[in-house]
Design a protein around this motif. Structure first.
Motif, PDB file in Angstrom:
ATOM      1  N   ARG A  89       0.823  -1.205   0.000  1.00  0.00           N
ATOM      2  CA  ARG A  89       0.000   0.000   0.000  1.00  0.00           C
ATOM      3  C   ARG A  89       0.860   1.259   0.000  1.00  0.00           C
ATOM      4  O   ARG A  89       0.346   2.369  -0.119  1.00  0.00           O
ATOM      5  N   SER A  90       2.172   1.107   0.144  1.00  0.00           N
ATOM      6  CA  SER A  90       3.077   2.260   0.140  1.00  0.00           C
ATOM      7  C   SER A  90       3.270   2.745  -1.292  1.00  0.00           C
ATOM      8  O   SER A  90       3.592   1.957  -2.181  1.00  0.00           O
ATOM      9  N   GLY A  91       3.062   4.036  -1.485  1.00  0.00           N
ATOM     10  CA  GLY A  91       3.196   4.614  -2.809  1.00  0.00           C
ATOM     11  C   GLY A  91       4.497   5.372  -2.965  1.00  0.00           C
ATOM     12  O   GLY A  91       5.160   5.738  -1.993  1.00  0.00           O
ATOM     13  N   VAL A  92       4.875   5.609  -4.206  1.00  0.00           N
ATOM     14  CA  VAL A  92       6.097   6.335  -4.498  1.00  0.00           C
ATOM     15  C   VAL A  92       5.790   7.421  -5.514  1.00  0.00           C
ATOM     16  O   VAL A  92       4.983   7.226  -6.431  1.00  0.00           O
ATOM     17  N   ARG A  93       6.385   8.575  -5.329  1.00  0.00           N
ATOM     18  CA  ARG A  93       6.288   9.671  -6.284  1.00  0.00           C
ATOM     19  C   ARG A  93       7.653   9.861  -6.913  1.00  0.00           C
ATOM     20  O   ARG A  93       8.660  10.090  -6.202  1.00  0.00           O
ATOM     21  N   LEU A  94       7.742   9.745  -8.212  1.00  0.00           N
ATOM     22  CA  LEU A  94       9.003   9.926  -8.922  1.00  0.00           C
ATOM     23  C   LEU A  94       9.138  11.395  -9.314  1.00  0.00           C
ATOM     24  O   LEU A  94       8.293  11.936 -10.027  1.00  0.00           O
ATOM     25  N   VAL A  95      10.194  12.010  -8.848  1.00  0.00           N
ATOM     26  CA  VAL A  95      10.411  13.436  -9.093  1.00  0.00           C
ATOM     27  C   VAL A  95      11.821  13.622  -9.638  1.00  0.00           C
ATOM     28  O   VAL A  95      12.801  13.185  -9.021  1.00  0.00           O
TER      29      VAL A  95
END
Length: 482
Positions: free
Chosen positions: A218-224
């Protein structure tokens, strides 16, 4: 062969965890499909800092942890990390003067006891700081630290290897399954190994690796994406500038390899392999510098650039710059342990690794304890770097000022081992270009996992900006002739 811990990913987080685990007595295998620090960990802003701008989002814990880790790192690797003064002009500010002053006061307070200078206002005597700037010169000065990010990553891997960890580059984890209470893993070099626990430190590829393993989270990641440009030096001296922008972001202008590095950007991307500066980022960074500096830049002034993808933990914020820079450790105990690393930054990698091992202590049945806060990294046994550099120059005068400074910063006291049996320049072997010799290249190959010209030029020596004609081909030929 069964390992206690198999770590997938040779960036700063993976190498710091390998170091922590090996010092706790675990049998560790770290695999990296490319080079150590090949991606995000060599594409940072080269800073060790608490994150002054994080105070604006009330992330006091992250700032305090970063500032305390700054103190540990300055002592652990004085050859790789050094104090740096930052000039914060108040021109073009979108924040009132009192707010910036209060923020700097709080930054000093959260740092606690430190050898670094406290923040202060710009004074009339600060002509070296104000001369390159346009307009009024009201503002502030505070202190953080500069770091050789890729060599800090390497130093963590070296310390892990010195304590029994196996570090394998150019090797990927291609498959892993849980069976009979253990991980059965296949590597791209053809090996099959087993491990009691698996650490997913794949950075931007953290979710991709979980998908390959068939693990839901359920852990999300944001690619920046964060990009930097390199231009001819905008000022003399070892200080840097922190430039407030109309969109409330800040941009750094940092001395780097005789030039000035300007960055960073915050651009959301969809793919972990999307590193590479685009036209809009270039324009943004040029405008940021031109807003403040007397010397005006054009695209023709750019001599290099770098971009990295930061895998930030998705805390639900809308804007990329608002997403937390704190780390999140996701421990899956539905079988043999799987620990996935989301987010983090180079400053807090040691603390992240310590927390990772604390989480794994009970599932793996080993006694956890703090072990690295006061531990020096390889090459870091230096009380006074300037004195150390003077001693190097006196003992090996043929190195010259430029090369001796580069090598002393890169290797620290390990340079004494490298040059112990070197009586003269001829003993260094052939010059491959710009002062890089066969002896030094052999050291990088045999002790630092260097395998390609890029490993050497951009991550080990930082000679990429100054490389001479044919140097890349000579390095590649030497490395291929083992």
């Amino acid at each position: 062969m069964t390992y206690d811990l198999l770590i997938a990913g040779g960036g700063i987080n993976g190498c710091a965890i390998a170091r922590e685990a090996s010092l706790l007595g675990l049998k560790v295998l770290l695999v990296e499909r490319d080079d150590l620090a090949a991606h995000t960990s060599s594409a940072s802003s080269k800073l060790i800092h608490g994150g002054l701008r994080y105070l604006e989002s009330y992330d006091f814990r992250l700032v305090r942890e970063g500032l305390h880790e700054r103190e540990h790192l300055l002592a652990a690797a004085p050859h790789l990390i050094r104090p740096m003064a930052f000039v914060l002009p108040h021109a073009h500010s979108v924040r009132p003067w009192w707010m910036v002053r209060a923020g700097l006061y709080l930054y000093d307070l959260l740092a606690g006891r430190t050898k670094l200078a406290k923040s202060r206002g710009l004074a009339a005597r600060d002509t070296a700081y104000t001369a390159p700037l346009k307009g009024a010169h009201r503002g502030f000065v505070y202190t953080d630290a500069f770091v050789d990010d890729s060599r800090l990553t390497l130093a963590n891997a070296q310390d892990a290897a010195m304590n029994g960890a196996e570090i394998v580059t150019r090797t990927a984890l291609t498959a892993a399954r849980r069976e009979d209470g253990i991980w059965h893993c296949t590597l791209s070099d053809g090996r099959s190994v087993t491990a009691r626990a698996l650490v997913n430190a794949a950075g931007p590829w953290v979710r991709e690796l979980l998908g390959d393993l068939g693990i839901a989270t359920r852990s999300g990641v944001r690619l920046v994406k964060g990009s930097h440009i390199v231009v001819p030096a905008l000022h003399d001296g070892d200080h840097a500038y922190i430039l407030q922008q109309p969109d409330r972001r800040i941009v750094f202008a940092i001395p780097w390899q005789g030039h000035t590095a300007i960055g960073t950007t915050d651009v959301p991307v969809d793919r972990p392999d999307a590193a590479g500066i685009d036209d809009a980022e270039t324009g943004y960074l040029l405008a940021a510098a031109n807003r403040y500096f007397t010397r005006q830049l054009t695209r023709a002034d750019i001599v290099a650039s770098w971009s990295g993808i930061r895998a930030l933990y998705d805390d639900g914020e809308t804007a990329a710059q608002a997403v937390t820079r704190d780390y999140h450790l996701d421990l899956d105990l539905s079988g043999p342990p799987l620990l996935s690393v989301f987010g983090g930054k180079i400053t807090t990698a040691r603390a992240l690794a310590e927390e990772a091992m604390k989480k794994l202590a009970h599932p793996l049945g080993f006694p956890w304890r703090t072990i690295t806060p006061a531990r020096v990294l390889p090459g870091g046994m230096i009380d006074d770097f300037d004195k150390f550099l003077t001693e190097v120059r006196q003992r090996w005068p043929f190195l010259g000022d430029l090369r001796s400074a580069r090598m002393a910063h890169a290797y620290g006291t390990l340079l004494l081992d490298m040059l112990a049996e070197v009586p003269d320049e001829a003993a260094l072997g052939g010059d491959l270009g710009t002062g890089l010799t066969e002896m030094e290249l052999s050291w990088m190959r045999d002790r630092e996992w260097a395998r390609t010209a890029d490993d050497v030029l951009w991550r080990r020596s930082k000679l990429g900006l100054r490389q001479s004609a044919g140097m890349r081909d000579r390095i590649a030929a030497f490395l291929g002739a083992r």
